[in-house]
Design a protein around this motif. Structure first.
Motif, mmCIF file in Angstrom:
data_model
loop_
_atom_site.group_PDB
_atom_site.id
_atom_site.type_symbol
_atom_site.label_atom_id
_atom_site.label_comp_id
_atom_site.label_asym_id
_atom_site.label_seq_id
_atom_site.Cartn_x
_atom_site.Cartn_y
_atom_site.Cartn_z
ATOM 1 N N ASP A 1 0.836 -1.202 0.000
ATOM 2 C CA ASP A 1 0.000 0.000 0.000
ATOM 3 C C ASP A 1 0.866 1.245 0.000
ATOM 4 O OD1 ASP A 1 -2.348 -1.334 -0.105
ATOM 5 O OD2 ASP A 1 -2.716 -1.294 2.070
ATOM 6 N N ARG A 2 1.943 1.158 0.799
ATOM 7 C CA ARG A 2 2.871 2.296 0.869
ATOM 8 C C ARG A 2 3.514 2.538 -0.487
ATOM 9 N NH1 ARG A 2 5.291 1.100 6.292
ATOM 10 N NH2 ARG A 2 6.814 -0.148 5.208
ATOM 11 N N ASP A 3 3.946 1.439 -1.137
ATOM 12 C CA ASP A 3 4.612 1.575 -2.434
ATOM 13 C C ASP A 3 3.658 2.151 -3.475
ATOM 14 O OD1 ASP A 3 6.766 0.527 -1.181
ATOM 15 O OD2 ASP A 3 6.648 -1.471 -2.094
ATOM 16 N N PHE A 4 2.392 1.778 -3.382
ATOM 17 C CA PHE A 4 1.386 2.304 -4.300
ATOM 18 C C PHE A 4 1.184 3.800 -4.059
ATOM 19 C CE2 PHE A 4 -3.072 3.411 -5.147
ATOM 20 C CZ PHE A 4 -3.110 3.173 -6.512
ATOM 21 N N LEU A 5 1.036 4.171 -2.782
ATOM 22 C CA LEU A 5 0.808 5.575 -2.455
ATOM 23 C C LEU A 5 2.027 6.425 -2.813
ATOM 24 C CD1 LEU A 5 -1.383 7.376 -1.254
ATOM 25 C CD2 LEU A 5 -0.299 7.113 0.973
ATOM 26 N N ARG A 6 3.209 5.857 -2.583
ATOM 27 C CA ARG A 6 4.447 6.575 -2.901
ATOM 28 C C ARG A 6 4.524 6.841 -4.403
ATOM 29 N NH1 ARG A 6 7.798 3.225 -0.889
ATOM 30 N NH2 ARG A 6 8.089 4.278 1.100
ATOM 31 N N ALA A 7 4.223 5.807 -5.213
ATOM 32 C CA ALA A 7 4.265 5.972 -6.667
ATOM 33 C C ALA A 7 3.263 7.032 -7.105
ATOM 34 C CB ALA A 7 3.984 4.631 -7.343
ATOM 35 N N THR A 8 2.078 7.017 -6.478
ATOM 36 C CA THR A 8 1.051 8.002 -6.807
ATOM 37 C C THR A 8 1.534 9.419 -6.482
ATOM 38 O OG1 THR A 8 -0.541 6.312 -6.192
ATOM 39 C CG2 THR A 8 -1.396 8.539 -6.497
ATOM 40 N N LEU A 9 2.141 9.550 -5.304
ATOM 41 C CA LEU A 9 2.667 10.843 -4.860
ATOM 42 C C LEU A 9 3.725 11.358 -5.841
ATOM 43 C CD1 LEU A 9 3.412 12.979 -2.472
ATOM 44 C CD2 LEU A 9 5.158 11.318 -1.890
ATOM 45 N N LEU A 10 4.655 10.481 -6.211
ATOM 46 C CA LEU A 10 5.747 10.873 -7.097
ATOM 47 C C LEU A 10 5.203 11.275 -8.480
ATOM 48 C CD1 LEU A 10 8.235 8.057 -6.080
ATOM 49 C CD2 LEU A 10 8.593 10.505 -5.689
ATOM 50 N N ARG A 11 4.249 10.490 -8.983
ATOM 51 C CA ARG A 11 3.633 10.815 -10.280
ATOM 52 C C ARG A 11 3.018 12.198 -10.245
ATOM 53 N NH1 ARG A 11 1.031 5.922 -10.428
ATOM 54 N NH2 ARG A 11 -1.027 6.896 -10.351
ATOM 55 N N GLY A 12 2.248 12.421 -9.162
ATOM 56 C CA GLY A 12 1.548 13.699 -9.016
ATOM 57 C C GLY A 12 2.518 14.859 -8.967
ATOM 58 N N LYS A 13 3.570 14.693 -8.193
ATOM 59 C CA LYS A 13 4.526 15.803 -8.004
ATOM 60 C C LYS A 13 5.297 16.092 -9.268
ATOM 61 C CE LYS A 13 4.427 16.949 -3.533
ATOM 62 N NZ LYS A 13 4.439 18.293 -2.974
ATOM 63 N N LEU A 14 5.545 15.037 -10.084
ATOM 64 C CA LEU A 14 6.342 15.259 -11.290
ATOM 65 C C LEU A 14 5.529 15.812 -12.436
ATOM 66 C CD1 LEU A 14 8.851 13.911 -9.987
ATOM 67 C CD2 LEU A 14 9.339 13.097 -12.281
ATOM 68 N N GLN A 15 4.214 15.638 -12.362
ATOM 69 C CA GLN A 15 3.428 16.061 -13.498
ATOM 70 C C GLN A 15 2.907 17.482 -13.382
ATOM 71 O OE1 GLN A 15 0.749 12.804 -13.809
ATOM 72 N NE2 GLN A 15 2.206 11.562 -14.967
ATOM 73 N N ASN A 16 3.069 18.098 -12.155
ATOM 74 C CA ASN A 16 2.559 19.472 -12.096
ATOM 75 C C ASN A 16 3.667 20.510 -12.041
ATOM 76 O OD1 ASN A 16 3.406 19.602 -9.376
ATOM 77 N ND2 ASN A 16 1.419 18.905 -8.637
#
Ligand SMILES: [Zn+2]
Lengths: 161, 350
Positions: free
Chosen positions: B335-350
């Motif tokens: 779950d952590r790895d999923f949330l981390r990937a989501t966080l990183l995606r979000g931060k890199l795309q904006n």
């Protein structure tokens, strides 16, 4: 491998330090490694513990434990952590040897704490008062009243700065 | 409350504004202090610890440097908040494992903070962006003088400030810098450089993952001794050696982008960008590797879909405790790895 500091988490940090061409390694978990970096120092602690193994026990005359907190020298040898401020007096002799070995120095050259400065100022004032009083007595004996008056003024100033 | 609010506040050290920030992420200065009349924390009774915490918080309120700071008693916050404080470098495992009568004082932008009842009664620390050890030392030392006016600090005429561990006695000072050395690592020079630091009386530590490879090529460099030299001499010595590291790293980076190596380097950096932008599961170790590569690309002036502040912050936000703080609850590994990937995606795309 478990972290050498908290002994709970998995160690992910290997701390290497070179002391006298000897590489020592300490395994730590990330938060401990970080706390150590922020605060204490694992390689130094590792070095300390290996030094402690080589340091002779306190001489027979010295107490085996701290009179104030009860810490035994043998406990300190295991953890590298002292119990209280008085431990520095209780184990003054062996600690002096240890500090020389570990820190390469036994004399602090940095800043003093405000309370130490205060007590130093207080001591300087007592010393100066004593000396002025002596000179005042002497001046009165010589009947040098002008000098005596000056010394009295100085004494007054010292008492209420 | 306070802690969730801190999650939104930018950490001062993450801004890429400090001197030499391309190589030096942050500088840190800490001073260890103890009160004369109480046993050191690890040997103190609960009543002693409570008294130290009370006196220290009272002194902090009365001191100009810390009057506005947040005071957190660790027993008042939950496990996730404690983990957050640890990862934010504001508390240690030692404080959070036994939270009763332990505390932290956290100043504006988290530059100045104090841990209460860690290995020593007080651990004052200053952290800021780039190589700024002298300025930090001045600020921490001022706070120390102010607290020292209000507390009976243990001081020995010969041995200076007394600390629980004799490795800190004297100045009680540790000055350190967090440096990013991918250039030296990629050109195979890093071990030699670190060995020279060791010979010069400094300590260099790497952040290792499962194997022997250093995670993200981040290293911490600090002084080894605390007794003998003055505070200013210790700080200057670390600062000077870090300057030398910066020169070596900068030279290595210049060499890397010249000639045949450039395409390999570009491949590494853009693969890292791709993973951070698209991965669905990411461990902390993998995230650190990619963030390190992206940070190298950015510091070489390449056009990438992010900036240094974001990358610096992500090295902190990607840690397990921070990810859980974002989720507001404890999470399992996947779950952590999923949330981390989501966080990183979000931060890199904006
Ligand atoms: Zn003791």
């Amino acid at each position: 491998m478990l972290c050498a500091r908290c002994k709970k988490a998995q160690a992910t940090f290997i701390v290497k330090v070179i002391v006298d061409n000897q590489v020592t390694e300490t395994h730590l978990c990330l938060p401990c490694a970080d706390a150590e970096g922020a605060s204490a120092m694992p390689p130094a602690v590792a070095g300390l513990l290996s030094l402690l193994g080589a340091v002779p026990p306190p001489p027979k005359a010295a107490p085996a434990r701290c009179a104030s907190c009860g810490l035994r020298w043998t406990e300190f040898k295991k953890t590298g952590i002292l119990g209280c401020v008085s431990c520095y007096d209780s184990f003054a002799e062996p600690l002096k040897g240890l500090l020389k070995e570990m820190q390469g120095a036994v004399k602090h050259a940095g800043k003093a704490s405000p309370n130490a400065k205060r007590s130093l100022d207080a001591k300087r004032r007592t010393d100066e008062t004593a000396s002025l009083k002596r000179r005042l007595d002497e001046a009165l004996r010589r009947e040098a009243y002008e000098d005596a008056a000056k010394l009295r003024d100085q004494l007054k100033k010292l008492k209420s700065p | 409350m306070i802690l969730s609010a801190m999650l939104r506040v930018k950490m001062a050290w993450a801004r890429p504004t400090g001197p030499r920030h391309e190589v030096v992420l942050s500088s840190r200065v800490r001073l260890a202090r103890n009160l004369r009349s109480r046993p050191f924390p690890l040997r103190a009774q609960p009543a002693d610890l409570a008294a130290v915490l009370k006196d220290s918080f009272a002194a902090a309120v009365a001191s100009p440097s810390t009057a506005q700071a947040a005071r957190v008693r660790l027993e008042d916050v939950d496990a996730v908040d404690r983990e957050f404080l640890v990862e934010r470098r504001l508390a240690s495992r030692l404080l959070t494992e036994t939270p009763v009568a332990r505390g932290v004082v956290v100043g504006d932008r988290e530059v100045l903070s104090v841990m209460v009842n860690e290995e020593d009664h007080l651990r004052l620390q200053g952290v800021d962006s780039g190589l700024c050890l002298e300025d930090l030392h001045a600020a921490v030392s001022r706070a120390d003088d102010e607290l020292g006016e209000r507390l009976d600090v243990a001081y020995h005429p010969e041995w200076g400030f007394l600390t629980a561990c004799p490795t800190n006695v004297g100045t009680g000072l540790r000055a350190s810098a967090l440096v990013h050395l991918p250039g030296l690592a990629l050109t195979g020079q890093v071990n030699g450089v670190l060995q020279r630091l060791g010979a010069a009386g400094l300590i260099a530590r790497g952040h290792y993952g499962e194997g022997t490879k250093v995670l993200g090529d981040f290293y911490q460099v600090s002084n080894a001794r605390s007794l003998g030299p003055t505070e200013a001499e210790l700080v200057k010595s670390v600062s000077d050696h870090v300057e030398t590291l910066v020169r070596g790293e900068t030279k290595a980076r210049t060499e890397l982008v010249r000639g045949l190596g450039k395409t390999r380097l570009e491949d590494m950096v853009f693969r890292a960008v791709g993973s951070l932008e698209h991965a669905r599961l990411m461990t902390y170790e993998e995230a650190m590797q990619h963030l390190s590569a992206v940070r190298l690309g950015l510091s070489l002036g390449w056009e990438l879909p992010t900036d240094l502040t974001t990358v610096n912050e992500l090295t902190v936000l990607a840690q397990p405790g921070h990810v859980q703080m974002l989720a507001g609850k404890e999470l399992d590994g996947p779950d952590r790895d999923f949330l981390r990937a989501t966080l990183l995606r979000g931060k890199l795309q904006n």
